[in-house]
Scaffold this motif. Structure first.
Motif, PDB file in Angstrom:
ATOM      1  N   GLU A   1       4.261 -26.839   4.396  1.00  0.00           N
ATOM      2  CA  GLU A   1       3.169 -25.908   4.152  1.00  0.00           C
ATOM      3  C   GLU A   1       1.798 -26.593   4.090  1.00  0.00           C
ATOM      4  O   GLU A   1       0.805 -25.968   3.728  1.00  0.00           O
ATOM      5  CB  GLU A   1       3.445 -25.141   2.849  1.00  0.00           C
ATOM      6  CG  GLU A   1       4.521 -24.063   3.045  1.00  0.00           C
ATOM      7  CD  GLU A   1       5.491 -23.959   1.893  1.00  0.00           C
ATOM      8  OE1 GLU A   1       5.720 -24.992   1.202  1.00  0.00           O
ATOM      9  OE2 GLU A   1       6.014 -22.857   1.671  1.00  0.00           O
TER      10      GLU A   1
ATOM     11  N   ASN B   1       6.003 -13.140   3.981  1.00  0.00           N
ATOM     12  CA  ASN B   1       6.416 -14.530   4.168  1.00  0.00           C
ATOM     13  C   ASN B   1       6.594 -14.829   5.650  1.00  0.00           C
ATOM     14  O   ASN B   1       6.933 -13.944   6.438  1.00  0.00           O
ATOM     15  CB  ASN B   1       7.729 -14.788   3.427  1.00  0.00           C
ATOM     16  CG  ASN B   1       8.034 -16.276   3.315  1.00  0.00           C
ATOM     17  OD1 ASN B   1       7.132 -17.113   3.385  1.00  0.00           O
ATOM     18  ND2 ASN B   1       9.306 -16.606   3.124  1.00  0.00           N
ATOM     19  N   ASN B   2       6.338 -16.070   6.010  1.00  0.00           N
ATOM     20  CA  ASN B   2       6.512 -16.475   7.398  1.00  0.00           C
ATOM     21  C   ASN B   2       6.655 -17.989   7.424  1.00  0.00           C
ATOM     22  O   ASN B   2       6.059 -18.684   6.614  1.00  0.00           O
ATOM     23  CB  ASN B   2       5.296 -16.035   8.241  1.00  0.00           C
ATOM     24  CG  ASN B   2       5.644 -15.945   9.710  1.00  0.00           C
ATOM     25  OD1 ASN B   2       5.924 -16.945  10.363  1.00  0.00           O
ATOM     26  ND2 ASN B   2       5.665 -14.724  10.220  1.00  0.00           N
ATOM     27  N   GLN B   3       7.443 -18.499   8.363  1.00  0.00           N
ATOM     28  CA  GLN B   3       7.603 -19.951   8.456  1.00  0.00           C
ATOM     29  C   GLN B   3       6.518 -20.575   9.338  1.00  0.00           C
ATOM     30  O   GLN B   3       6.363 -21.797   9.358  1.00  0.00           O
ATOM     31  CB  GLN B   3       8.989 -20.305   9.006  1.00  0.00           C
ATOM     32  CG  GLN B   3      10.125 -19.797   8.130  1.00  0.00           C
ATOM     33  CD  GLN B   3      10.011 -20.216   6.672  1.00  0.00           C
ATOM     34  OE1 GLN B   3       9.919 -21.400   6.370  1.00  0.00           O
ATOM     35  NE2 GLN B   3       9.997 -19.248   5.758  1.00  0.00           N
TER      36      GLN B   3
ATOM     37  N   HIS C   1       8.363 -15.263  -1.846  1.00  0.00           N
ATOM     38  CA  HIS C   1       8.197 -16.693  -1.683  1.00  0.00           C
ATOM     39  C   HIS C   1       7.536 -17.343  -2.903  1.00  0.00           C
ATOM     40  O   HIS C   1       8.224 -17.962  -3.712  1.00  0.00           O
ATOM     41  CB  HIS C   1       7.395 -16.945  -0.395  1.00  0.00           C
ATOM     42  CG  HIS C   1       7.160 -18.380  -0.072  1.00  0.00           C
ATOM     43  ND1 HIS C   1       6.865 -18.834   1.186  1.00  0.00           N
ATOM     44  CD2 HIS C   1       7.145 -19.479  -0.849  1.00  0.00           C
ATOM     45  CE1 HIS C   1       6.700 -20.149   1.170  1.00  0.00           C
ATOM     46  NE2 HIS C   1       6.874 -20.559  -0.050  1.00  0.00           N
TER      47      HIS C   1
END
Lengths: 195, 195, 195, 195
Positions: C74, C136-138, C163
């Motif tokens: 992140e 949420n997202n990767q 998250h």
């Protein structure tokens, strides 16, 4: 470890868990059986800061001939519990879950089919445990009579409604483990009955 | 222990309990009665990391002639509480349960028939305690007037809605015990009213 | 204190609060503005046990030329937040209450008329704060775009649904205080909406 | 660190989190694969106070030839889990949330679309994880059969209803992180399903 050192250490532990707020709660160990004599924590001190000599010797009725130290007002109930149950140590704390449970189930809190009951000296299956609840009272004779009326040798605990919980065992170590398990059981009961 | 050392130690304790988040909350002790002078924690510092000199002397209105240190904005309310109640120490923290209780019972939180009331200086039976709730305000004069209007000598606490709790006593030790017991009582009240 | 020492100390603190479970969460400080360079905690280690050199230098996109250390996945979002907001420190933890709040109010969590908002850099009265919630997202590009779309200079936090939470400030100290206050505010909001 | 030192340290950590009340819970590490040998914590001791030699070597069925030390009664299930899953460490604790979750979802607890699943070895999106729940039993053969029937290599945990949780991994470090994340996930699930 002297009784005073052991009681101070246990009190510090329970205080850290939030179970002995202010100066509340009291612990005792039996130092003599015949006649019964207990070492009990003194009254009015922060239970997270007890010194090894913040302990006072009392007889079965909670009386002392100590010229200085004042025993907890509840010492007489400690004496009664030790006499009736044969316990070597009695702990009384104001953990929240036991008092919430006593409020929800004033006729006694039923527990069964829970592994943690083993840590309370019972079986994990098909063994119905009812932890007695008695109304609060400032007269230790009244509380003691209510305790004795509901006493069963296989239930080493007493809930005093809107007050706290008593747990006992052979020594402080066993009493601690039973208390820790009972508190868990009562939190589980309260939590799962809410949904 | 100097007032600064005592205040820093109490702040560290409350911070560890989660009651002084960020730089919130403030504690004071009376160092002089005539005229009234209080030592109060400084503003804007992490309350878990105060040094003994992170304390500032203020008068009854919360004013200081300290050239460097800034007293908490709420020092004037500490002064008012100390003047009106005669308390020797005032603690103000942002524990969650008191603020939740104030939200549920904005007209005052009634407590009765609970053993823990003894740790708050009251009786465990047949003694109705109403902890006053006042609306939040940034003007300490307004807050102080609301406090004084609801003041009763036998209720050593004030809930400020959507803000926090004030508790006082003869010294920091007594104030701590009263706060710890009141927080427990309010958690019990919130918990048992939910079901 | 080096950035690595400061980041390790803050991580240990948050871990003790239960906010950095497993190896989750990451913290960063800006070490250079032009071009932007951040020191960010390494990936995959227990955040309660970081050493001062468990930190890696990254650019605004979260890329590093460190031959050994792997920055948190992140890191690119940290860079984006630092670039857009001008913050000097960004903390990302998995405290429970923020994620529960994001679940209840997926369109943003509104807070107002609460004293603790002052610890978040806002006013205690008549000041509506909406903490944005993004899915949420990767892909840090997607998360960063969603962050930027909802960015307001006066709301130093972002909730990532299911998250965790990001909070930022001039330095780790300010970010910590804002995070502690925001977590309290969200617990209050969740608690009082339940009844 | 010897296996005994590592097990004692992990037990102290979990005890501090309230997950090993009384003498409950047990941890193991595989010390040999062929034939399978595990070092498992001894029975009946306070898990917050284990010494490095409070550990006993057992075979795949939980039997020991140690003349003194008594292995945990659940050692056989540790052996079964290690044999079937290939794990290098198995931890079994009595955290509350897993037992509450097992009570609410006795057919298995479904988790999906949560970032914390990554700390459990799964994906944060579009990956349905069902943590199996088996009825409690004192016969480790019965529990082991139930475990094996529901075993999937990608779900490193087992909930035992009205009892506790087992989590495993390559080593104690990975098992700890998976446990910490799973406990968080189950608290989130319980919390958000309540409203």
């Amino acid at each position: 470890m002297t009784p005073g050192e052991a009681l101070a250490a246990e009190c510090a532990r329970y205080t850290a868990m939030g179970w002995m707020r202010g100066t509340s709660g009291n612990l005792s160990v039996v130092v003599d059986r015949d006649p019964l004599r207990l070492a009990v924590t003194v009254s009015g001190k922060d239970k997270g800061e007890l010194a090894p000599d913040d302990v006072v010797l009392v007889d079965a009725e909670g009386n002392t001939d100590d010229p200085v130290r004042v025993p907890s007002a509840e010492a007489a109930l400690h004496g009664r519990i030790a006499a009736v149950s044969g316990a070597g140590a009695v702990v009384h704390v104001h953990a929240l879950a036991p008092v919430v449970a006593a409020e929800h189930w004033p006729g006694g809190v039923e527990l069964r089919d829970l592994e943690m009951l083993k840590g309370f000296g019972r079986y994990a299956h098909d063994d119905v445990v009812v932890v007695p609840v008695v109304p609060n009272n400032q007269d230790m004779k009244v509380l003691g009579d209510a305790f004795e009326e509901g006493f069963r040798p296989d239930v080493p605990a007493l809930l005093v409604a809107r007050h706290g919980v008593y747990v006992w065992g052979d020594d402080l170590y066993q009493a601690r483990h039973r208390l820790e398990c009972l508190e868990w059981l009562l939190r589980f009961k309260v939590e799962t009955s809410r949904r």
